[in-house]
Write an enzyme that holds these catalytic residues in place. Structure first.
Site, PDB file in Angstrom:
ATOM      1  N   ASN A 171       0.822  -1.226   0.046  1.00  8.39           N
ATOM      2  CA  ASN A 171       0.043  -0.078  -0.220  1.00  8.39           C
ATOM      3  C   ASN A 171       0.825   1.308  -0.158  1.00  8.39           C
ATOM      4  O   ASN A 171       1.877   1.204   0.576  1.00  8.39           O
ATOM      5  CB  ASN A 171      -0.897   0.167   1.225  1.00  8.39           C
ATOM      6  N   ASP A 199       0.806   4.578   1.918  1.00  8.00           N
ATOM      7  CA  ASP A 199       0.166   5.032   3.107  1.00  8.00           C
ATOM      8  C   ASP A 199       0.235   6.686   3.075  1.00  8.00           C
ATOM      9  O   ASP A 199       1.363   7.335   3.112  1.00  8.00           O
ATOM     10  CB  ASP A 199       0.935   4.435   4.359  1.00  8.00           C
ATOM     11  N   ALA A 225       2.487  -0.064  11.906  1.00 11.02           N
ATOM     12  CA  ALA A 225       3.546  -1.525  11.567  1.00 11.02           C
ATOM     13  C   ALA A 225       4.335  -1.969  12.843  1.00 11.02           C
ATOM     14  O   ALA A 225       5.242  -2.740  12.698  1.00 11.02           O
ATOM     15  CB  ALA A 225       4.465  -0.984  10.476  1.00 11.02           C
ATOM     16  N   ALA A 226       3.873  -1.869  13.912  1.00 14.13           N
ATOM     17  CA  ALA A 226       4.550  -2.328  15.125  1.00 14.13           C
ATOM     18  C   ALA A 226       4.324  -3.916  14.925  1.00 14.13           C
ATOM     19  O   ALA A 226       5.065  -4.824  15.273  1.00 14.13           O
ATOM     20  CB  ALA A 226       3.882  -1.725  16.532  1.00 14.13           C
ATOM     21  N   GLY A 227       3.030  -4.318  14.788  1.00  9.05           N
ATOM     22  CA  GLY A 227       2.555  -5.599  14.534  1.00  9.05           C
ATOM     23  C   GLY A 227       3.371  -6.218  13.457  1.00  9.05           C
ATOM     24  O   GLY A 227       3.706  -7.389  13.545  1.00  9.05           O
ATOM     25  N   ASP A 228       3.418  -5.569  12.289  1.00 12.19           N
ATOM     26  CA  ASP A 228       4.308  -6.081  10.946  1.00 12.19           C
ATOM     27  C   ASP A 228       5.495  -6.073  11.409  1.00 12.19           C
ATOM     28  O   ASP A 228       6.152  -7.234  10.875  1.00 12.19           O
ATOM     29  CB  ASP A 228       3.975  -5.139   9.764  1.00 12.19           C
TER      30      ASP A 228
END
Ligand code: ATP
Length: 305
Positions: A13, A15, A251-254
Site C-alpha cells: 500500500n 500510506d 507497523a509495530a505488529g508487522d
C-alpha cells in the site's frame, strides 16, 4: 536462483499519513499536519522487516502499474528480497491506506485494496513452486481470501510451516484455521476470532485454547506495550516487551511478525524469537511511518545489549 526459505504473501500500500491532535468524531473536521506518502501494506511491511533483519526472503504481491508501484519493487530489491513474484498489474493503482496518527501515538486506518485484489489464485498459479519449496510462509488478510486459503493448503501439503497474522480483524472459517501452524492476532483480532475479549492473561489463555481446539499449533497474541502471550503444546506464558516512548505504532505488529518468523526460521527458540521481535517492534514504534520505521539487524542487536 535458489528458492527462498521464507516467503511472505501479502499486500503493498501507499500510506497517506496525516498527524492529528485527536481523531475526528463522525461529522467533525480536525486540522492535521505533516502530510506524507509512505510505503506500507501489511505484506510489504512484514517482508521488509524480514529482509532488513537478515532473512532469505521472497515476496509474493501485486502492485499497481504506477510510479509508486514500480518504485516499491525497486525498494524491495534494495532491501535484498527476491521480487520475481511481485507483479505490476496493468490498469490498477497500488493499494492505498489513509492513516491518521493522534498525538497519543495511536492510529486510525482506512484501506482500499486496488492492485492487491488482483492477487487471485490464477495470478498466483505461476508462482506455486515458491510456496511448495518454502520452509515458512507468512500471510496476512489484506489479500484475496481464496488465495490465502489456497496458499495455506499448498504449503501445508508440501510440509512447510504456515504462519497467519490475521489482520485486519475478521472471523475465519475452521477450514483455514486447521491449516495453520501458527497464528499471531493482536487483542482485537483474537476477540474477533474467538469471541473472548482479551484483557487479562486468563482471557488470553481462553482465546488461545479455542484456537488450539480448531487445530492451530502455536497461538501468539500480541498485547501492544504489554508484550505477547504465547501458547503451544510446550506451555503458555506472557513474554514482556521493551519499554520505549511510542511516537507512531503503525507497523509495530508487522515488524513483530517479520522479525518473529525470521528468528524462528534461523533456528532461534520461541522465547528468543519473541524477544528479538519485541526489540525490533519497540524500535519501530519510536519512529514515524510503516516501512521507514523498520530497523535493520545491527540496530536491533545493539538495542538488545
Ligand atoms: P499495529 O496495528 O499498531 O501495527 P498491532 O495491534 O498489530 O500493531 P500490537 O499488539 O499493538 O500489534 O504490538 C505488536 C508488538 O509491537 C508488541 O508485542 C510489542 O512487541 C510491540 N509494541 C507495540 N506497541 C508498543 C509500545 N508502545 N512499546 C513497546 N513495544 C510496543
Amino acid at each position: 536462483m535458489a528458492a527462498s526459505k521464507l516467503i511472505v504473501l501479502g499486500s503493498v500500500n501507499a500510506d497517506h499519513v496525516l498527524q492529528v491532535d485527536t481523531f475526528p468524531r463522525p461529522g467533525e473536521t480536525v486540522i492535521g499536519h505533516g502530510y506524507q506518502v509512505l510505503p506500507g501494506g501489511k505484506g510489504a511491511n512484514q517482508a521488509v522487516a524480514a529482509a532488513r533483519l537478515g532473512a532469505d526472503i521472497g515476496f509474493i504481491a501485486c502492485v499497481g502499474d504506477d510510479d509508486f508501484g514500480h518504485r516499491m519493487i525497486e525498494r524491495f530489491n534494495e532491501d535484498g528480497m527476491e521480487t520475481s513474484a511481485v507483479m505490476a498489474v496493468e490498469g490498477l493503482p497500488t493499494g492505498i491506506a489513509l492513516i491518521q496518527i493522534a498525538a497519543s501515538g495511536e492510529n486510525s486506518i482506512s484501506i482500499s485494496a486496488e492492485a492487491n485484489a488482483a492477487l487471485t489464485p490464477e495470478v498466483l498459479a505461476p508462482h506455486m513452486t515458491m510456496l511448495t519449496q518454502a520452509e515458512t510462509v507468512l500471510m496476512q488478510l489484506e489479500s484475496p481470501f481464496e488465495t490465502i486459503e489456497l496458499a495455506a493448503r499448498t504449503v501445508r501439503k508440501a510440509g512447510g510451516r504456515v504462519v497467519l497474522n490475521p489482520a485486519p480483524a475478521r472471523a475465519l472459517p475452521d477450514s483455514l484455521l486447521a491449516e495453520l501452524d501458527m497464528i499471531t492476532p493482536n487483542e482485537t483480532e483474537a476477540e474477533m476470532l474467538t469471541g473472548v475479549g482479551v484483557e487479562t492473561e486468563a482471557d488470553a489463555r481462553k482465546a488461545a485454547d479455542i484456537l488450539h481446539d480448531k487445530g492451530v499449533g502455536v497461538v501468539l497474541i500480541t498485547l501492544g506495550e504489554k508484550g505477547a502471550y504465547v501458547s503451544s503444546s510446550e506451555g503458555a506464558r506472557l513474554v514482556e516487551g521493551y519499554s520505549v516512548t511510542a511516537v507512531d505504532t503503525t507497523a509495530a505488529g508487522d515488524t513483530f511478525n517479520g522479525a518473529l518468523v525470521t528468528a524462528l526460521q534461523q533456528g532461534k527458540s520461541m522465547d528468543d524469537a519473541i524477544l528479538f521481535a519485541h526489540a525490533a517492534a519497540a524500535i519501530s514504534v519510536t519512529r514515524l511511518g510503516a516501512q521507514p520505521s523498520i530497523p535493520r539487524l545491527e540496530e536491533v542487536t545493539v538495542f538488545m545489549k
